[in-house]
Write a protein that holds these residues in place. Structure first.
Motif, short mmCIF file in Angstrom:
data_model
loop_
_atom_site.label_atom_id
_atom_site.label_comp_id
_atom_site.label_asym_id
_atom_site.label_seq_id
_atom_site.Cartn_x
_atom_site.Cartn_y
_atom_site.Cartn_z
N PRO A 94 2.91 -0.64 -12.78
CA PRO A 94 3.17 -2.03 -12.39
C PRO A 94 4.55 -2.53 -12.82
O PRO A 94 4.94 -3.64 -12.45
CB PRO A 94 2.07 -2.82 -13.10
CG PRO A 94 1.01 -1.81 -13.41
CD PRO A 94 1.74 -0.54 -13.68
N SER B 126 0.85 -1.19 0.00
CA SER B 126 0.00 0.00 0.00
C SER B 126 0.88 1.24 0.00
O SER B 126 2.04 1.20 0.45
CB SER B 126 -0.93 0.00 1.22
OG SER B 126 -0.19 0.06 2.41
N SER C 113 -2.56 -10.21 -9.78
CA SER C 113 -1.68 -10.04 -8.63
C SER C 113 -1.36 -8.56 -8.50
O SER C 113 -1.72 -7.74 -9.34
CB SER C 113 -0.39 -10.85 -8.80
OG SER C 113 0.42 -10.77 -7.64
N LYS C 114 -0.66 -8.23 -7.42
CA LYS C 114 -0.22 -6.87 -7.16
C LYS C 114 1.26 -6.92 -6.85
O LYS C 114 1.76 -7.92 -6.31
CB LYS C 114 -1.00 -6.28 -5.97
CG LYS C 114 -0.77 -4.80 -5.72
CD LYS C 114 -1.72 -4.30 -4.64
CE LYS C 114 -1.61 -2.78 -4.48
NZ LYS C 114 -2.56 -2.27 -3.46
N ASN C 115 1.98 -5.87 -7.21
CA ASN C 115 3.38 -5.79 -6.81
C ASN C 115 3.81 -4.35 -6.61
O ASN C 115 3.19 -3.41 -7.11
CB ASN C 115 4.31 -6.52 -7.76
CG ASN C 115 4.44 -5.95 -9.16
OD1 ASN C 115 4.77 -6.67 -10.09
ND2 ASN C 115 4.20 -4.67 -9.35
N LYS D 295 -2.70 -0.65 -13.72
CA LYS D 295 -2.57 -2.04 -14.12
C LYS D 295 -1.95 -2.18 -15.51
O LYS D 295 -2.18 -1.36 -16.39
CB LYS D 295 -3.95 -2.72 -14.10
CG LYS D 295 -4.59 -2.75 -12.72
CD LYS D 295 -6.02 -3.29 -12.77
CE LYS D 295 -6.64 -3.25 -11.37
NZ LYS D 295 -8.04 -3.72 -11.37
N GLY E 73 -2.31 1.39 -7.85
CA GLY E 73 -3.59 0.91 -8.33
C GLY E 73 -3.73 0.84 -9.84
O GLY E 73 -4.77 0.40 -10.34
N GLU F 256 6.17 -9.01 -4.25
CA GLU F 256 5.04 -9.62 -4.92
C GLU F 256 3.92 -9.96 -3.95
O GLU F 256 4.16 -10.51 -2.86
CB GLU F 256 5.48 -10.91 -5.61
CG GLU F 256 6.50 -10.71 -6.71
CD GLU F 256 6.89 -12.00 -7.38
OE1 GLU F 256 7.46 -11.93 -8.49
OE2 GLU F 256 6.64 -13.08 -6.81
N ASN G 5 -1.38 -7.36 -13.74
CA ASN G 5 -0.45 -6.97 -12.67
C ASN G 5 -0.79 -5.55 -12.22
O ASN G 5 -0.81 -4.63 -13.04
CB ASN G 5 0.98 -7.05 -13.19
CG ASN G 5 2.01 -7.07 -12.08
OD1 ASN G 5 1.69 -7.38 -10.93
ND2 ASN G 5 3.24 -6.78 -12.41
N GLU G 6 -1.05 -5.38 -10.94
CA GLU G 6 -1.45 -4.08 -10.39
C GLU G 6 -0.28 -3.45 -9.63
O GLU G 6 0.46 -4.13 -8.92
CB GLU G 6 -2.64 -4.26 -9.45
CG GLU G 6 -3.14 -2.96 -8.84
CD GLU G 6 -4.33 -3.16 -7.91
OE1 GLU G 6 -4.62 -2.25 -7.11
OE2 GLU G 6 -4.97 -4.22 -7.99
N SER G 7 -0.15 -2.13 -9.77
CA SER G 7 0.93 -1.40 -9.09
C SER G 7 0.53 -0.98 -7.69
O SER G 7 -0.65 -1.10 -7.29
CB SER G 7 1.28 -0.14 -9.90
OG SER G 7 0.27 0.84 -9.75
N ILE G 8 1.48 -0.42 -6.95
CA ILE G 8 1.20 0.10 -5.61
C ILE G 8 0.25 1.29 -5.66
O ILE G 8 -0.43 1.58 -4.69
CB ILE G 8 2.52 0.47 -4.89
CG1 ILE G 8 2.28 0.66 -3.38
CG2 ILE G 8 3.16 1.69 -5.54
CD1 ILE G 8 3.55 0.78 -2.57
#
Length: 341
Positions: free
Chosen positions: A256, A188, A241-243, A289, A287, A229, A282-285
């Motif tokens: 991302p 976050s 996923s998020k990273n 993508k 939000g 990750e 893939n989502e970034s910190i």
């Protein structure tokens, strides 16, 4: 104005990550190919990068791309990617910015609804498919250089943290992958500063304990970025996923990360998590993508590699004329450690 140098820049960002594009004011750069031109700039013309990316014109979160005539006759345009501490062979977010600026400013002709380009990057030829509507590039899908895993599930000791498991990979830059949750992170925005501090420690440990080198170009070596990750989940549309990616100069990528997304695909493929053609979001910190897929398999040296595509969007933020006043004591920029790690 008494400027001794003037550089023309189109401001842009891709999914939140700044990737400004230099469209004029650059002298001839020697070299037989884009990698050699990148090396020449690094050794002999680095003041241009400092002028563009250091304060007072830039900041730690700035990147820039210099448009050049292509070295490869198959390409429509060449470019050199500059970040605040390095010249990476490839960058997904910067490539998306370059393609968008080329078409929306009319440097290259736009064809609606689809414009296809081949771009000559230091890391190799990059094919892009741009979706266009009403003069706007609404998506850029790039086919990246082959990506591959190097180390999988390998234990390292990190001072102040302890023993952790990492993967390493190449996706256009060198990466180390770590499990965010096991390190206490939810990925976050309020955690970004602490993630940067931890990421820098991990990067130092990885580069001290591992040899991470490209099998076909030994000049591409050492981990630059750390990918924190999140879990990979399977949903109806594919995998998500998020990273959060701590980049070389110790800050979080706002996007991302296109090369990081490619690297994640390579590691997931090596572990049997994803198949060719499956969609990976893939989502970034922040939000934003990127949508990606594996579209082929190949070899890089003796390593199994994947051919990834990564898709996202860029937006033009401004048009600037940057200049050097010969009386300016910080004409070519400065850095202070309050925000420059």
């Amino acid at each position: 104005m008494r400027w001794s140098r003037k550089i023309s820049v189109v401001g842009a960002h891709a999914e939140g990550e700044v990737g400004n594009v230099v469209v004029g004011g650059i002298p001839h750069i020697p070299g037989e190919n884009m990698f050699e031109k990148k090396e020449y700039m690094e050794s002999h013309m680095d003041e241009i990068r400092q002028m563009l990316l250091f304060e007072p014109r830039g900041g730690p979160f700035h990147n820039a791309n210099i448009l050049l005539p292509p070295s490869d006759p198959r390409a429509d345009m060449g470019y050199i990617i500059m970040e605040t501490t390095e010249y990476p062979p490839m960058s997904g977010s910067n490539t998306i910015c370059v393609a968008t600026v080329l078409l929306e400013t009319g440097i290259l002709p736009m064809q609606e609804p689809i414009t296809k380009l081949v771009l000559d990057a230091p890391g190799g030829l990059i094919s892009v498919v741009c979706t266009c509507y009403n003069g706007k590039v609404t998506q850029v899908e790039l086919t990246n250089v082959p990506a591959f895993a190097i180390h999988l599930d390998t234990c390292i000791e990190v001072p102040g943290i302890g023993s952790i498991t990492v993967d390493t990979s190449y996706g256009g830059m060198m990466f180390a992958h770590v499990n965010a949750e096991k390190l206490g992170f939810r990925i976050s925005p309020d955690e970004a500063h602490e993630m940067c501090l931890v990421g820098q420690k991990i990067k130092k440990a990885v580069n001290e304990q591992f040899t991470v080198v490209h099998p076909e170009n030994e000049k591409i070596r050492d981990v630059s970025n750390i990918i924190f990750e999140g879990p990979v989940e399977r949903v109806e549309s594919g995998l998500v996923s998020k990273n959060g990616t701590v980049v070389l100069h110790g800050r979080l990528d706002r996007s991302p990360c296109g090369t990081g997304t490619s690297a994640r695909l390579a590691v997931m493929a090596a572990k049997g998590i994803i198949d060719r053609g499956e969609r990976f979001e893939n989502e970034s910190i922040t939000g934003t993508k990127f949508v990606s897929r594996i579209v082929g398999h190949t070899k890089v040296g003796q390593k199994d590699a994947v051919i990834p595509t990564v898709a996202g969007q860029a937006w033009i933020t401004g048009i600037m004329e940057l200049g050097i006043d010969p009386t300016d004591p910080v004409a070519y920029g400065h850095r202070v450690s309050d925000i420059w790690f």
